[in-house]
Design an enzyme around this catalytic site. Structure first.
Site, PDB file in Angstrom:
ATOM      1  N   GLN A  60       7.521  -4.952  -3.095  1.00  0.00           N
ATOM      2  CA  GLN A  60       8.719  -4.166  -2.829  1.00  0.00           C
ATOM      3  C   GLN A  60       9.493  -4.663  -1.607  1.00  0.00           C
ATOM      4  O   GLN A  60      10.522  -4.090  -1.253  1.00  0.00           O
ATOM      5  CB  GLN A  60       8.331  -2.699  -2.628  1.00  0.00           C
ATOM      6  CG  GLN A  60       7.655  -2.077  -3.837  1.00  0.00           C
ATOM      7  CD  GLN A  60       6.971  -0.757  -3.521  1.00  0.00           C
ATOM      8  OE1 GLN A  60       7.073  -0.229  -2.426  1.00  0.00           O
ATOM      9  NE2 GLN A  60       6.270  -0.222  -4.509  1.00  0.00           N
ATOM     10  N   HIS A  77       5.501  -0.078  -0.058  1.00  0.00           N
ATOM     11  CA  HIS A  77       5.854   1.013   0.856  1.00  0.00           C
ATOM     12  C   HIS A  77       6.369   0.529   2.214  1.00  0.00           C
ATOM     13  O   HIS A  77       5.800   0.807   3.258  1.00  0.00           O
ATOM     14  CB  HIS A  77       4.641   1.945   1.058  1.00  0.00           C
ATOM     15  CG  HIS A  77       4.112   2.519  -0.215  1.00  0.00           C
ATOM     16  ND1 HIS A  77       2.982   3.314  -0.263  1.00  0.00           N
ATOM     17  CD2 HIS A  77       4.537   2.408  -1.503  1.00  0.00           C
ATOM     18  CE1 HIS A  77       2.747   3.667  -1.516  1.00  0.00           C
ATOM     19  NE2 HIS A  77       3.688   3.122  -2.286  1.00  0.00           N
ATOM     20  N   GLU A 101       8.877  14.127  -2.621  1.00  0.00           N
ATOM     21  CA  GLU A 101       9.216  15.222  -1.720  1.00  0.00           C
ATOM     22  C   GLU A 101      10.611  15.089  -1.121  1.00  0.00           C
ATOM     23  O   GLU A 101      11.102  13.986  -0.885  1.00  0.00           O
ATOM     24  CB  GLU A 101       8.213  15.282  -0.557  1.00  0.00           C
ATOM     25  CG  GLU A 101       6.798  15.613  -0.961  1.00  0.00           C
ATOM     26  CD  GLU A 101       5.860  15.714   0.231  1.00  0.00           C
ATOM     27  OE1 GLU A 101       4.675  16.030   0.013  1.00  0.00           O
ATOM     28  OE2 GLU A 101       6.294  15.478   1.373  1.00  0.00           O
ATOM     29  N   TYR A 161       3.891  15.599   8.283  1.00  0.00           N
ATOM     30  CA  TYR A 161       4.291  15.951   6.925  1.00  0.00           C
ATOM     31  C   TYR A 161       3.176  15.774   5.900  1.00  0.00           C
ATOM     32  O   TYR A 161       3.423  15.876   4.697  1.00  0.00           O
ATOM     33  CB  TYR A 161       5.581  15.213   6.561  1.00  0.00           C
ATOM     34  CG  TYR A 161       6.732  15.809   7.337  1.00  0.00           C
ATOM     35  CD1 TYR A 161       7.512  16.813   6.809  1.00  0.00           C
ATOM     36  CD2 TYR A 161       6.964  15.433   8.661  1.00  0.00           C
ATOM     37  CE1 TYR A 161       8.523  17.412   7.546  1.00  0.00           C
ATOM     38  CE2 TYR A 161       7.967  16.019   9.418  1.00  0.00           C
ATOM     39  CZ  TYR A 161       8.743  17.015   8.851  1.00  0.00           C
ATOM     40  OH  TYR A 161       9.730  17.618   9.601  1.00  0.00           O
ATOM     41  N   TYR A 218      -2.494   7.333  -9.506  1.00  0.00           N
ATOM     42  CA  TYR A 218      -1.749   6.845 -10.658  1.00  0.00           C
ATOM     43  C   TYR A 218      -2.599   6.764 -11.921  1.00  0.00           C
ATOM     44  O   TYR A 218      -2.088   6.901 -13.029  1.00  0.00           O
ATOM     45  CB  TYR A 218      -1.144   5.469 -10.356  1.00  0.00           C
ATOM     46  CG  TYR A 218       0.012   5.523  -9.389  1.00  0.00           C
ATOM     47  CD1 TYR A 218       1.205   6.124  -9.744  1.00  0.00           C
ATOM     48  CD2 TYR A 218      -0.095   4.963  -8.121  1.00  0.00           C
ATOM     49  CE1 TYR A 218       2.276   6.176  -8.860  1.00  0.00           C
ATOM     50  CE2 TYR A 218       0.965   5.012  -7.226  1.00  0.00           C
ATOM     51  CZ  TYR A 218       2.152   5.616  -7.604  1.00  0.00           C
ATOM     52  OH  TYR A 218       3.203   5.670  -6.733  1.00  0.00           O
TER      53      TYR A 218
END
Length: 484
Positions: A190, A260, A352, A362, A373
């Site tokens: 990513q 991420h 979220e 959080y 997954y």
């Protein structure tokens, strides 16, 4: 209206109205309990292979006799209703497995509604109809690379990042200009060239901000490792110049995964907020000595604010503003309150929307509304004292990405609504926020491509980045009010 029924794992011994087998016996039969197998083994005989109903009622029609919240459904599974034929499963399924079944029910419920959503969002004669505004989708750019972020220059030209490392200037009717001498990116999974944004006083100072993934020679477990970095610079002609490094992570804190990285920018009162995902290292999101899994705040020139919440905590990253995040790829200020909002990817379930406050935790990975997954349980905990609750969450996940509050004039009924993109769901959603609570959601665009970013532009339109995986391509489109 319904009561859950779950098929016993084996013939059960009836004691009064209580049905039970030992937890050990159940574990021997179901093992780690991937949720799809768990459901087929224990639930399908009564509720149907696709939850459509059978001996027991449907689980996907959103009609619940004993409460429709996640907690209520979990309680129904855990405690049962023996007098109605629903056995209690507290002794045979652990809390994590029960939680994964709740998530699966939510997923299948949404899938059952998919045809209704598609019918409602399908354009008619090129016009998309929503609760308040109808619009057309006008394509303004198409390329053969994955597009990530969009910003508008004062003269109407557009800056767009490609994940492959290219920064483009787009001008209507002309070929894209590729900016030379931008930083080399570490392309892994990513990673790549990510966010682009202009300084709020760009017309005076010319600063443009970029986030990207870098490898500076570091390794983790013998493999090349990298992390998100933040820079600013200027464009002179078609060249990137005057580069300044604002945030850089020492290589011993880099990780070798391609997952991420975050990241988005928000400017406020001389500060720059930005996000970095957990980099696939879940526990590091709770570790204040690590930069990943955090939202950070620095001065817009890279200095560390002296009033950051952890600036005086020994060994803590002084730029941390909040922590316990999985992968926040949406960040924006509510124009009506000035408060900071973020959207972050969950695992399987549990994307979220959060109201971000200084020093708050959080919760990731201690609490989540998702599971692994592969369908195996992650945790049964969705709440814990001292950990913040999301203002809204999606189960199943839509793969939330870029967000933006609409501040234009072309869609007056959308003023100050939060628009949220979804990659896997290929959706653009509209969230209405009142008193810092999400009180309404609407899907306004569906199945037009993987929605990566959305931007409330100076011309009053909403712009959206849409990508395709096969073949790889990217489009920039704008939402235009439909006539009448």
């Amino acid at each position: 209206m319904k009561t859950l029924l779950l098929k016993p794992l084996r013939p059960l011994l009836i004691l009064a109205t209580t049905f039970a087998i030992t937890h050990a016996e159940a574990q021997n039969r179901i093992g780690t309990g991937k949720v799809d197998e768990l459901y087929q083994t224990n639930c399908a005989a009564c509720h149907g292979a696709k939850m459509e109903g059978g001996l027991g009622s449907s689980l996907i029609d959103d009609e619940w006799l004993h409460g429709d919240s996640d907690d209520a459904i979990a309680k129904s599974i855990r405690e049962g209703f023996p007098e109605l034929g629903m056995v209690p499963w507290a002794e045979t399924l652990d809390d994590q497995q029960i939680r994964s079944l709740v998530i699966l029910i939510r997923e299948q419920t949404q899938l059952s509604k998919a045809s209704d959503v598609l019918a409602r969002t399908l354009p008619k004669d090129g016009i998309f109809k929503t609760n308040h505004h109808d619009f057309t989708l006008e394509e303004i750019y198409t390329g053969d690379a994955l597009l990530w972020s969009l910003a508008f220059l004062p003269d109407g030209r557009k800056l767009v990042t490609q994940r492959d490392g290219k920064l483009l200037i787009l001008e209507d009717g002309k070929d894209p200009i590729v900016i030379k001498k931008t930083p080399e990116v570490w392309q892994r999974g990513q990673g790549g060239l990510l966010e682009v944004a202009l300084h709020p006083e760009y017309q005076e100072n010319g600063w443009i901000y970029l986030s990207y993934t870098e490898n500076t020679g570091g390794e983790e477990n013998g493999k090349a490792a990298g992390m998100t970095a933040i820079i600013r610079g200027k464009i002179d002609g078609a060249c990137w110049t005057e580069q300044e490094e604002l945030f850089h992570v020492p290589s011993h804190h880099h990780t070798n995964t391609g997952a991420h990285f975050g990241s988005r920018f928000v400017f406020q009162n001389g500060y720059l907020f930005f996000s970095i995902g957990d980099r696939g290292r879940q526990s590091m999101a709770q570790d204040l000595t690590r930069p990943n899994g955090k939202i950070h705040r620095i001065h817009d020139d890279g200095r560390i604010p002296t009033d950051n919440p952890f600036v005086d905590v020994p060994d803590a990253y002084p730029s941390i503003w909040s922590y316990g995040h999985r992968n926040p790829q949406g960040l924006d200020l509510d124009p009506s309150t000035g408060l900071l909002w973020a959207c972050e990817h969950g695992p399987r379930g549990g994307d979220e929307t959060n109201l971000i406050e200084a020093g708050k935790n959080y919760g990731w990975p201690l609490i989540t509304y998702g599971m692994n997954y592969n369908g195996s349980p992650m945790t049964d905990k969705t709440h814990q004292e001292g950990l913040e609750q999301p203002k809204h969450y999606w189960t199943p996940s839509i793969a939330v990405c870029g967000i933006d509050f609409y501040e234009g004039h072309n869609f007056p009924q959308w003023k100050n609504n939060l628009f949220v993109t979804g990659l896997s769901a290929q959706e653009l959603q509209r969230l209405v926020i009142k008193d810092n609570q999400v009180v309404e959601t609407e899907i306004v665009l569906k199945n037009q491509g993987r929605a990566r970013d959305v931007l409330s532009a100076p011309d009053g339109h909403l712009y959206i980045i849409l990508n395709e995986k096969t073949p790889v391509s990217g489009r920039i489109c704008k939402l235009v009010p439909a006539p009448n």
